[in-house]
Design a protein around this motif. Structure first.
Motif, PDB file in Angstrom:
ATOM      1  N   LEU A   1     -53.581   6.832 -25.628  1.00  0.00           N
ATOM      2  CA  LEU A   1     -54.453   5.933 -26.380  1.00  0.00           C
ATOM      3  C   LEU A   1     -53.685   5.324 -27.545  1.00  0.00           C
ATOM      4  O   LEU A   1     -52.685   5.875 -28.000  1.00  0.00           O
ATOM      5  CB  LEU A   1     -55.673   6.689 -26.898  1.00  0.00           C
ATOM      6  N   SER A   2     -54.194   4.210 -28.016  1.00  0.00           N
ATOM      7  CA  SER A   2     -53.503   3.503 -29.091  1.00  0.00           C
ATOM      8  C   SER A   2     -54.481   3.107 -30.189  1.00  0.00           C
ATOM      9  O   SER A   2     -55.626   2.700 -29.902  1.00  0.00           O
ATOM     10  CB  SER A   2     -52.818   2.249 -28.531  1.00  0.00           C
ATOM     11  N   GLU A   3     -54.017   3.219 -31.406  1.00  0.00           N
ATOM     12  CA  GLU A   3     -54.820   2.751 -32.537  1.00  0.00           C
ATOM     13  C   GLU A   3     -55.099   1.257 -32.423  1.00  0.00           C
ATOM     14  O   GLU A   3     -56.140   0.768 -32.875  1.00  0.00           O
ATOM     15  CB  GLU A   3     -54.071   3.054 -33.839  1.00  0.00           C
ATOM     16  N   ASP A   4     -54.189   0.516 -31.794  1.00  0.00           N
ATOM     17  CA  ASP A   4     -54.314  -0.942 -31.707  1.00  0.00           C
ATOM     18  C   ASP A   4     -55.585  -1.384 -30.998  1.00  0.00           C
ATOM     19  O   ASP A   4     -56.139  -2.440 -31.311  1.00  0.00           O
ATOM     20  CB  ASP A   4     -53.094  -1.537 -30.993  1.00  0.00           C
TER      21      ASP A   4
ATOM     22  N   TYR B   1     -58.383   3.258 -29.726  1.00  0.00           N
ATOM     23  CA  TYR B   1     -58.311   4.502 -28.956  1.00  0.00           C
ATOM     24  C   TYR B   1     -59.234   4.471 -27.735  1.00  0.00           C
ATOM     25  O   TYR B   1     -59.869   5.463 -27.386  1.00  0.00           O
ATOM     26  CB  TYR B   1     -58.648   5.714 -29.850  1.00  0.00           C
ATOM     27  N   ARG B   2     -59.269   3.336 -27.071  1.00  0.00           N
ATOM     28  CA  ARG B   2     -60.129   3.183 -25.888  1.00  0.00           C
ATOM     29  C   ARG B   2     -59.317   3.348 -24.603  1.00  0.00           C
ATOM     30  O   ARG B   2     -58.272   2.728 -24.448  1.00  0.00           O
ATOM     31  CB  ARG B   2     -60.819   1.819 -25.897  1.00  0.00           C
TER      32      ARG B   2
ATOM     33  N   PRO C   1     -67.955   9.980 -29.351  1.00  0.00           N
ATOM     34  CA  PRO C   1     -66.885  10.028 -30.326  1.00  0.00           C
ATOM     35  C   PRO C   1     -65.771  10.971 -29.881  1.00  0.00           C
ATOM     36  O   PRO C   1     -66.024  12.035 -29.344  1.00  0.00           O
ATOM     37  CB  PRO C   1     -67.572  10.521 -31.597  1.00  0.00           C
ATOM     38  N   HIS C   2     -64.542  10.538 -30.175  1.00  0.00           N
ATOM     39  CA  HIS C   2     -63.365  11.125 -29.558  1.00  0.00           C
ATOM     40  C   HIS C   2     -62.764  12.252 -30.386  1.00  0.00           C
ATOM     41  O   HIS C   2     -62.657  12.147 -31.604  1.00  0.00           O
ATOM     42  CB  HIS C   2     -62.326  10.005 -29.375  1.00  0.00           C
ATOM     43  N   ASN C   3     -62.402  13.314 -29.696  1.00  0.00           N
ATOM     44  CA  ASN C   3     -61.609  14.394 -30.276  1.00  0.00           C
ATOM     45  C   ASN C   3     -60.182  14.226 -29.759  1.00  0.00           C
ATOM     46  O   ASN C   3     -59.966  14.239 -28.560  1.00  0.00           O
ATOM     47  CB  ASN C   3     -62.177  15.746 -29.827  1.00  0.00           C
ATOM     48  N   PRO C   4     -59.190  13.990 -30.638  1.00  0.00           N
ATOM     49  CA  PRO C   4     -59.187  14.294 -32.079  1.00  0.00           C
ATOM     50  C   PRO C   4     -59.364  13.109 -33.021  1.00  0.00           C
ATOM     51  O   PRO C   4     -59.436  13.314 -34.224  1.00  0.00           O
ATOM     52  CB  PRO C   4     -57.778  14.860 -32.262  1.00  0.00           C
TER      53      PRO C   4
ATOM     54  N   ALA D   1     -62.726   8.339 -32.948  1.00  0.00           N
ATOM     55  CA  ALA D   1     -63.053   6.950 -32.603  1.00  0.00           C
ATOM     56  C   ALA D   1     -64.350   6.895 -31.797  1.00  0.00           C
ATOM     57  O   ALA D   1     -64.684   7.828 -31.060  1.00  0.00           O
ATOM     58  CB  ALA D   1     -61.915   6.330 -31.799  1.00  0.00           C
ATOM     59  N   SER D   2     -65.063   5.785 -31.937  1.00  0.00           N
ATOM     60  CA  SER D   2     -66.298   5.583 -31.195  1.00  0.00           C
ATOM     61  C   SER D   2     -66.213   4.280 -30.400  1.00  0.00           C
ATOM     62  O   SER D   2     -65.264   3.504 -30.555  1.00  0.00           O
ATOM     63  CB  SER D   2     -67.497   5.544 -32.148  1.00  0.00           C
ATOM     64  N   VAL D   3     -67.203   4.051 -29.530  1.00  0.00           N
ATOM     65  CA  VAL D   3     -67.207   2.859 -28.688  1.00  0.00           C
ATOM     66  C   VAL D   3     -68.612   2.264 -28.667  1.00  0.00           C
ATOM     67  O   VAL D   3     -69.559   2.850 -29.182  1.00  0.00           O
ATOM     68  CB  VAL D   3     -66.761   3.184 -27.242  1.00  0.00           C
TER      69      VAL D   3
END
Length: 381
Positions: free
Chosen positions: A143-146, A149-150, A172-175, A178-180
């Motif tokens: 995943l990427s911050e750009d 993290y999707r 919401p993602h561990n770790p 991030a949400s979608v």
């Protein structure tokens, strides 16, 4: 007999050893490493468990108590505006970890040609472990911050998707926290349906979010065909030690899981199911816990931002995801640990986590203040 490579040992084992060493030296420990909140389990949940302790102990059923399945369906109706059939679409589980681990063992046959399991990286280590032990092909997707993290299934390409049997998403993602949005989930469902992939959502943190906007969506709001949602009471209700969660969604897949389960276990103990029924039936305590985690997040995020750290993701779950400073993250982590501040290096969650660290919102607010005082005394890191 075929040999099978075991997945890497849990990073928590290394953290446990480090904490033991600190304790022997008398160093105060501020544990932001493992996501095991220390707020008390609400009293009404504990009382429900106590009241259900029957004089005679008997095996629980395979499919779980009807009232628990109804309580989970009731939560889905209130929280997601989704109607689930408690008889055919809901299966209680002994926590989400058990559910995730056993899924490919139950669903992927020894002769099945499609054996690839897609999952995000960095991530919860159980996705990888379950693939290995089911002798499937673990397919981490960095995943990427750009892009927030999707995990975008379509970007994996037709060949890989045709080899995939199960794909995991986690928001919401561990770790990273991030949400979608619902549009993202719709895209993943379309791709999964096109390639006949079972799309599984680890919805463990669905009720834990920080933003003032709409609560995070679930894949169950898009469809209940070809998808599963796996949820847990561990963080939502402060019940990590109770081991209680659910699997919900596609009725045909739930039927297959019911057939497989007698081979490896039954539902949680009946007294745990009684406590879980109480927990899924109440939303007020979840709002209270959400406020507690939000206050911790806000205090830590403010401190980090004031000292030049970059907080990324962190819209939900119970974590802060932060860029590690400087050119030597290992030295940074070691210096914090030496002074009792336990954090999780991002790389311990897999590829894509390098150069970050995770703070679990476990210590109380007073403990966070003490940890901040220690951190500040260390000066620039």
């Amino acid at each position: 007999m075929t040999s099978m490579a075991a997945p890497a040992a849990y990073f928590t084992l290394a953290l446990d050893q480090a904490k033991e060493d600190l304790a022997k030296r008398g160093v105060p420990i501020f544990d932001f490493g493992v996501g095991d909140p220390n707020e008390p389990t609400p009293e009404f949940i504990r009382q429900a468990l106590i009241a259900a302790l029957d004089p005679v102990s008997q095996y629980p059923t395979v499919v779980g108590q009807r009232r628990l399945r109804q309580a989970i369906a009731g939560w889905a109706q209130r929280r997601l505006d989704v109607t689930l059939d408690p008889e055919t679409q809901v299966l209680p589980a002994s926590g989400s970890k058990e559910a995730i681990f056993h899924l490919p063992l139950a669903l992927v046959g020894a002769d099945d040609k499609r054996r690839r399991i897609v999952y995000p990286s960095p991530s919860y280590p159980v996705y990888e472990g379950s693939a290995h032990y089911a002798q499937c092909i673990a397919q981490p997707v960095a995943l990427s911050e750009d892009n927030g993290y999707r995990l975008e299934l379509e970007a994996l390409g037709p060949q890989l998707l045709r080899e995939t049997c199960i794909a995991w998403i986690n928001y919401p993602h561990n770790p990273t926290g991030a949400s979608v949005d619902l549009d993202y989930l719709r895209r993943q469902v379309l791709t999964a349906h096109e390639y006949d992939i079972l799309l599984c959502a680890d919805d463990c943190y669905l009720d834990l979010y920080f933003a003032d906007g709409a609560p995070p969506p679930s894949v169950l709001q898009v469809t209940q065909t070809g998808v599963l949602s796996v949820g847990s009471l561990s963080k939502r209700s402060g019940m990590t030690g109770y081991r209680s969660g659910y699997i919900a969604g596609d009725a045909q897949v739930i039927t297959r899981l019911k057939r497989a389960r007698p081979n490896f276990g039954v539902a949680s103990p009946n007294f745990v199911q009684a406590a879980a029924t109480a927990a899924w039936s109440d939303d007020a305590h979840v709002a209270e816990r959400r406020a507690i985690f939000a206050a911790k997040r806000d205090r830590l995020a403010a401190f980090l931002s004031q000292h030049g750290y970059v907080v990324s993701g962190s819209q939900g779950a119970i974590y802060l995801w932060v860029k590690a400073p400087g050119q030597n993250p290992d030295a940074f982590f070691a210096r914090l640990l030496e002074h009792g501040i336990v954090i999780s290096p991002g790389e311990s969650f897999g590829a894509g986590g390098e150069g970050y660290f995770r703070l679990a919102l476990v210590p109380s607010l007073p403990e966070i203040e003490q940890a901040i005082a220690v951190w500040e005394r260390l000066g620039p890191l």
